[in-house]
Design a protein around this motif. Structure first.
Motif, PDB file in Angstrom:
ATOM      1  N   GLU A  63       0.839  -1.209   0.000  1.00  0.00           N
ATOM      2  CA  GLU A  63       0.000   0.000   0.000  1.00  0.00           C
ATOM      3  C   GLU A  63       0.872   1.257   0.000  1.00  0.00           C
ATOM      4  O   GLU A  63       0.585   2.237  -0.699  1.00  0.00           O
ATOM      5  N   GLU A  64       1.933   1.223   0.793  1.00  0.00           N
ATOM      6  CA  GLU A  64       2.834   2.382   0.880  1.00  0.00           C
ATOM      7  C   GLU A  64       3.510   2.654  -0.464  1.00  0.00           C
ATOM      8  O   GLU A  64       3.634   3.808  -0.891  1.00  0.00           O
ATOM      9  N   ALA A  67       1.043   4.287  -2.711  1.00  0.00           N
ATOM     10  CA  ALA A  67       0.807   5.673  -2.276  1.00  0.00           C
ATOM     11  C   ALA A  67       1.945   6.577  -2.728  1.00  0.00           C
ATOM     12  O   ALA A  67       1.722   7.704  -3.198  1.00  0.00           O
ATOM     13  N   LYS A  70       1.780   7.186  -6.497  1.00  0.00           N
ATOM     14  CA  LYS A  70       0.757   8.192  -6.801  1.00  0.00           C
ATOM     15  C   LYS A  70       1.280   9.601  -6.543  1.00  0.00           C
ATOM     16  O   LYS A  70       1.020  10.528  -7.325  1.00  0.00           O
TER      17      LYS A  70
END
Length: 343
Positions: A63-64, A67, A70
């Motif tokens: 997830e990191e 992120a 992005k």
């Protein structure tokens, strides 16, 4: 497998497209290596794509990484152009930089932007002279604090997943499990990670507009991490007319693994690389592709277990670096285009 399919449908915000291919799933934590080899061999003979789960990279870290990816793509274009792709294929690739399917894309490139990260080597390392080796290009630390450290860690951890998958592939080809671990292969690989962003363009195959045009990957294997948005399609039979395209269901936290052209050459077409493409549906989509190839000087020639009197080698031996350099040159824009534009 039925539970896996239900899980895939439940976790996606968007409704599943009508034709979806559900792939074999390789669990790297499963001690039954024979089962993994059997599932992988079936997948490689069927479509060349499969999922890898329980690979050791935590969901939180995945997830990191997404992120942080992005955050980079949300930067102004002027900032991203400061880290434009160089001749070593490190750094930012703008929208339309890559043209993967010139026959069908009417000379309009892919509607995606990307960022290449390779194995880090200092400029004064003798190996850094070779294509695909050398220092990476990084955004300034004050622009994206901790970004480089996150990406380097993910690069390292994904390479270990790739090595684990390569051991199962070796067994599936009746080789020793450590066949691809040799120094000239995955001991010192060309391992290229590419962050990808599709900005929400709607693809239209009838007009030659694609997120990524139809292609097969160049190297040994590719590990792909994706978000929840559908987009990836595969064509199991590239020689069929007309071609039949199926969506691959995203599976959060897993890698979608596919075979590249180099493994097709190596295995004498026993394992085939598979055509795939990305169609945009108007939603933003993020993915991370991790391309794994042997070292620059590795001689790719027919594997001993893949040839016989009835099935002689179909391809001449070729050095990995020379092969990859030509494939990248064929599909990417000439860097002089950007020099002219910026001047």
């Amino acid at each position: 497998m039925e539970n896996l399919q239900k899980k895939q449908q439940q976790q996606n915000d968007t409704p599943a497209p009508t034709k979806v291919s559900f792939l074999n799933c390789i669990d790297l934590s499963n001690p039954d290596i024979h089962l993994s080899v059997s599932l992988l061999k079936q997948a490689c003979l069927d479509c060349g794509f499969f999922y890898v789960i329980n690979h050791g990279i935590t969901p939180e870290f995945m997830e990191e990484v997404f992120a942080q990816s992005k955050k980079f793509f949300e930067l102004p274009l002027s900032e991203k152009m400061k880290v434009l792709r160089n001749e070593k294929h490190r750094g930012f690739t703008p929208v339309l930089d890559e043209l993967l399917d010139p026959d069908n894309q009417v000379h309009v490139g892919d509607y995606k932007e990307g960022y290449y990260i390779g194995v880090e080597l200092p400029e004064d390392d003798p190996e850094a002279e070779k294509p695909f080796y050398g220092p990476n290009v990084w955004p300034e630390e004050d622009i994206l604090p901790g970004w480089r450290q996150t990406m380097e860690k993910f690069h390292r951890e994904t390479l270990e997943v790739a090595r684990a998958v390569a051991r199962i592939i070796a067994l599936a080809l009746d080789l020793e499990a450590d066949f691809f671990d040799k120094p000239e292969m995955l001991g010192h690989p060309i391992a290229v990670m590419r962050l990808l962003h599709y900005a929400g363009q709607i693809s239209d195959p009838s007009k030659g507009l694609y997120g990524a045009g139809a292609h097969s990957d160049y190297g040994l294997i590719t590990l792909l991490a994706t978000d929840d948005v559908y987009g990836l399609q595969i064509c199991k039979d590239k020689d069929a007319q007309p071609q039949v395209w199926e969506f691959v269901a995203p599976l959060k936290g897993a890698f979608i693994v596919n075979l590249g052209d180099m493994l097709e050459r190596w295995s004498n077409c026993i394992f085939k690389s598979t055509l795939h493409r990305v169609l945009g549906n108007g939603q933003e989509r993020y993915s991370i592709a991790y391309f794994v190839e042997p070292s620059h000087d590795c001689l790719v020639e027919c594997l001993p277990t893949c040839k016989s009197e009835k099935n002689p080698p179909m391809f001449p031996p070729i050095k990995c670096g020379a092969y990859l350099s030509q494939r990248y040159k064929d599909t990417h824009a000439d860097l002089n285009v950007y020099n002219k534009h910026q001047s």
